[in-house]
Write a protein that holds these residues in place. Structure first.
Motif, PDB file in Angstrom:
ATOM      1  N   LYS A  28      23.297 -61.650 -37.543  1.00 47.65           N
ATOM      2  CA  LYS A  28      22.623 -60.454 -38.057  1.00 47.65           C
ATOM      3  C   LYS A  28      23.637 -59.394 -38.479  1.00 47.65           C
ATOM      4  O   LYS A  28      23.407 -58.670 -39.443  1.00 47.65           O
ATOM      5  CB  LYS A  28      21.663 -59.891 -37.005  1.00 47.65           C
ATOM      6  CG  LYS A  28      20.420 -60.719 -36.811  1.00 47.65           C
ATOM      7  CD  LYS A  28      19.483 -60.065 -35.837  1.00 47.65           C
ATOM      8  CE  LYS A  28      18.245 -60.917 -35.634  1.00 47.65           C
ATOM      9  NZ  LYS A  28      17.284 -60.286 -34.732  1.00 47.65           N
TER      10      LYS A  28
ATOM     11  N   LEU B 218      24.983 -60.354 -41.887  1.00 51.85           N
ATOM     12  CA  LEU B 218      23.958 -60.123 -42.905  1.00 51.85           C
ATOM     13  C   LEU B 218      23.797 -58.636 -43.201  1.00 51.85           C
ATOM     14  O   LEU B 218      23.660 -58.237 -44.356  1.00 51.85           O
ATOM     15  CB  LEU B 218      22.629 -60.734 -42.456  1.00 51.85           C
ATOM     16  CG  LEU B 218      21.510 -60.762 -43.481  1.00 51.85           C
ATOM     17  CD1 LEU B 218      21.950 -61.523 -44.718  1.00 51.85           C
ATOM     18  CD2 LEU B 218      20.264 -61.361 -42.884  1.00 51.85           C
ATOM     19  N   SER B 219      23.852 -57.807 -42.163  1.00 56.13           N
ATOM     20  CA  SER B 219      23.726 -56.363 -42.390  1.00 56.13           C
ATOM     21  C   SER B 219      24.947 -55.815 -43.130  1.00 56.13           C
ATOM     22  O   SER B 219      24.814 -54.912 -43.963  1.00 56.13           O
ATOM     23  CB  SER B 219      23.522 -55.630 -41.067  1.00 56.13           C
ATOM     24  OG  SER B 219      24.677 -55.724 -40.273  1.00 56.13           O
TER      25      SER B 219
ATOM     26  N   VAL C 123      26.755 -57.510 -45.342  1.00 59.08           N
ATOM     27  CA  VAL C 123      26.612 -57.958 -46.729  1.00 59.08           C
ATOM     28  C   VAL C 123      25.603 -57.082 -47.458  1.00 59.08           C
ATOM     29  O   VAL C 123      25.827 -56.674 -48.602  1.00 59.08           O
ATOM     30  CB  VAL C 123      26.202 -59.447 -46.782  1.00 59.08           C
ATOM     31  CG1 VAL C 123      25.810 -59.855 -48.189  1.00 59.08           C
ATOM     32  CG2 VAL C 123      27.330 -60.323 -46.262  1.00 59.08           C
ATOM     33  N   ARG C 124      24.516 -56.756 -46.813  1.00 58.59           N
ATOM     34  CA  ARG C 124      23.515 -55.868 -47.430  1.00 58.59           C
ATOM     35  C   ARG C 124      24.080 -54.478 -47.674  1.00 58.59           C
ATOM     36  O   ARG C 124      23.817 -53.864 -48.721  1.00 58.59           O
ATOM     37  CB  ARG C 124      22.269 -55.794 -46.555  1.00 58.59           C
ATOM     38  CG  ARG C 124      21.428 -57.027 -46.616  1.00 58.59           C
ATOM     39  CD  ARG C 124      20.186 -56.890 -45.780  1.00 58.59           C
ATOM     40  NE  ARG C 124      19.404 -58.115 -45.812  1.00 58.59           N
ATOM     41  CZ  ARG C 124      18.509 -58.445 -44.918  1.00 58.59           C
ATOM     42  NH1 ARG C 124      18.254 -57.634 -43.897  1.00 58.59           N
ATOM     43  NH2 ARG C 124      17.849 -59.576 -45.022  1.00 58.59           N
ATOM     44  N   ALA C 125      24.847 -53.968 -46.729  1.00 57.98           N
ATOM     45  CA  ALA C 125      25.453 -52.642 -46.896  1.00 57.98           C
ATOM     46  C   ALA C 125      26.451 -52.649 -48.054  1.00 57.98           C
ATOM     47  O   ALA C 125      26.513 -51.698 -48.835  1.00 57.98           O
ATOM     48  CB  ALA C 125      26.136 -52.210 -45.602  1.00 57.98           C
TER      49      ALA C 125
ATOM     50  N   ALA D 102      26.302 -54.584 -50.663  1.00 58.23           N
ATOM     51  CA  ALA D 102      25.533 -54.685 -51.901  1.00 58.23           C
ATOM     52  C   ALA D 102      24.925 -53.341 -52.293  1.00 58.23           C
ATOM     53  O   ALA D 102      24.739 -53.067 -53.476  1.00 58.23           O
ATOM     54  CB  ALA D 102      24.441 -55.732 -51.747  1.00 58.23           C
ATOM     55  N   ARG D 103      24.610 -52.495 -51.317  1.00 56.08           N
ATOM     56  CA  ARG D 103      24.021 -51.194 -51.624  1.00 56.08           C
ATOM     57  C   ARG D 103      25.051 -50.184 -52.083  1.00 56.08           C
ATOM     58  O   ARG D 103      24.729 -49.236 -52.807  1.00 56.08           O
ATOM     59  CB  ARG D 103      23.287 -50.644 -50.396  1.00 56.08           C
ATOM     60  CG  ARG D 103      21.895 -51.213 -50.229  1.00 56.08           C
ATOM     61  CD  ARG D 103      21.288 -50.597 -49.033  1.00 56.08           C
ATOM     62  NE  ARG D 103      22.054 -51.155 -47.912  1.00 56.08           N
ATOM     63  CZ  ARG D 103      21.606 -51.271 -46.673  1.00 56.08           C
ATOM     64  NH1 ARG D 103      20.443 -50.807 -46.360  1.00 56.08           N
ATOM     65  NH2 ARG D 103      22.342 -51.809 -45.741  1.00 56.08           N
TER      66      ARG D 103
END
Length: 63
Positions: free
Chosen positions: A2, A5-6, A8-10, A12-13
């Motif tokens: 997790k 994944l968090s 990678v999302r950060a 991308a933002r």
């Protein structure tokens, strides 16, 4: 998992990551274009350069 994944999302933002990716893609395209141009024109440029060198050595004489 997790946490990865968090992160990678950060990434991308963030706009910095997107801008860096765009610049790297542009750099890769430019480098590919330069390599392609030199590869395609390399033989012709070599022939022209050798022609000029031959002309200088045969046609021009030192005073």
């Amino acid at each position: 998992m997790k946490a990865l994944l968090s992160k990678v999302r950060a990434f991308a933002r963030e706009e910095d990551g997107v801008a860096l990716t765009e610049y790297l893609i542009l750099l890769a395209l430019l480098v590919g274009g330069v390599i392609g141009a030199v590869t395609l024109a390399g033989t012709n440029l070599s022939n022209v350069w050798n022609g000029w060198a031959g002309w200088f050595t045969t046609e021009l004489t030192a005073p």
